[in-house]
Design an enzyme around this catalytic site. Sequence first.
Site, short mmCIF file in Angstrom:
data_model
loop_
_atom_site.label_atom_id
_atom_site.label_comp_id
_atom_site.label_asym_id
_atom_site.label_seq_id
_atom_site.Cartn_x
_atom_site.Cartn_y
_atom_site.Cartn_z
N CYS A 173 3.54 6.99 3.65
CA CYS A 173 3.98 8.15 2.91
C CYS A 173 4.34 7.75 1.78
CB CYS A 173 5.17 8.84 3.58
SG CYS A 173 4.53 9.82 4.81
N GLU B 246 -2.95 5.59 3.95
CA GLU B 246 -3.24 6.27 5.11
C GLU B 246 -3.71 7.78 5.06
OE1 GLU B 246 -0.57 7.90 9.18
OE2 GLU B 246 0.10 5.83 8.08
N THR C 171 7.36 11.05 -5.00
CA THR C 171 8.39 11.10 -6.06
C THR C 171 9.18 12.14 -6.02
OG1 THR C 171 6.81 9.47 -7.51
CG2 THR C 171 8.44 10.78 -8.64
N LYS D 181 2.35 6.52 -9.93
CA LYS D 181 1.20 5.37 -9.93
C LYS D 181 2.01 3.91 -9.93
CE LYS D 181 -2.40 7.93 -12.56
NZ LYS D 181 -1.91 9.28 -12.52
#
Length: 444
Positions: free
Chosen positions: A310, A344, A313, A324
């Site tokens: 997971c 994932e 932000t 990023k």
Amino acid sequence: MGSIDTPKSEQNGSTTAITDAGAKSSAVDSMPPPLTKQSNGTMAETEISKKRKGGVLPLEVGTRVMCRWRDGKYHPVKVIERRKLSPSAFSDYEYYVHYTEFNRRLDEWVKLEQLELDSVETVVDEKVEDKVTGLKMTRHQKRKIDETHVEGHEELDAASLREHEEFTKVKNIATIELGRYEIETWYFSPFPPEYNDCSKLYFCEFCLNFMKRKEQLQRHMKKCDLKHPPGDEIYRSGTLSMFEVDGKKNKVYGQNLCYLAKLFLDHKTLYYDVDLFLFYILCECDDRGCHMVGYFSKEKHSEESYNLACILTLPPYQRKGYGKFLIAFSYELSKKEGKVGTPERPLSDLGQLSYRGYWIRVLLDILKKHKGNISIKELSDMTAIKAEDILGTLQGLDLIQYRKGQHVICADPKVLDRHLKAAGRGGLEVDVSKLIWTPYREQG
């Protein structure tokens, strides 16, 4: 896969900064204007009574209608839920609606006066049949099955999906206070039952314990001795710091982080067994402590080469390059491990955009500097990006040709320059010399 950077078209003025004086100031640019009553959108009592007698009101769940949003314009919505107001209330009901043009994060409760009742539609979604189960589902539900899974990498079956969507369709917590920010939430999070009657929660920004009342938080802050996440600091560059938190060693913190993160993540279910995960918490540091900006998690052992489970932000820190940065950091850890990695699946809409932007920038930078031919395997070894992700990214840019049974990279300098310009700036860089970390090893 979580929230990274929100497109401006979907910002909804969800964050305010709480100043030392206790006042609130905007922390998001380009906020839509607040709702204002408009004479052409407000119905006279007699007109509403007429609609009620005509069977239009109250609106049924599933009804489609036009709704006035914060930008003052009308947008199509679908009624997800309704609730009765007090007996003395003029409008009888308020409605929880989904703006069909936008992501579910903008779903909200609206008053009757915001709805254009002359536009009411009661058409039911066209049904499509699931060939695997034989169950009838809407197109929306079918799409969600393709996108949604539970932790453990198992896809939800149709019945479980419908149960999950029904349970999570309405946000249970409207706002949270975290540090100096008050933030509107995006999605449902399964907090314990004793928090069912809370529309706002107060989080300690260091240990992430949450409370129902401001006074509880104030008492807690006097006793809490943490000034940073309860883990090992593995990176410090300027005011940015990264902490590694072991879910097994810091179980309560890991669970609290998951409760918090789920308020802003749609496609993930909550971690209950945090023992299996490592959490990497990115912080901005000042003389008051290390304040959480975002995080990513990864499994301690992943058979599928996942280097990230997971990613989030927090809304006050979005559109600043932190997403990023977190992605880049996850790949630097993979390089230290001597492995290739991939996020994932499924990726959220924002996650997909951020990953694609990262992959494009990294790969084009290498192709532009590299002299001579280079293979996808070599690119993968250099970047720790999985070969399939490299191939998909370059194919999307028309930089791959299939010749004599193999894929060949066609790196025309002018084409690379054009793509690099379109990709925009690279954002925050990870200073690898400041990363002090050894790969996880299970202690016996």
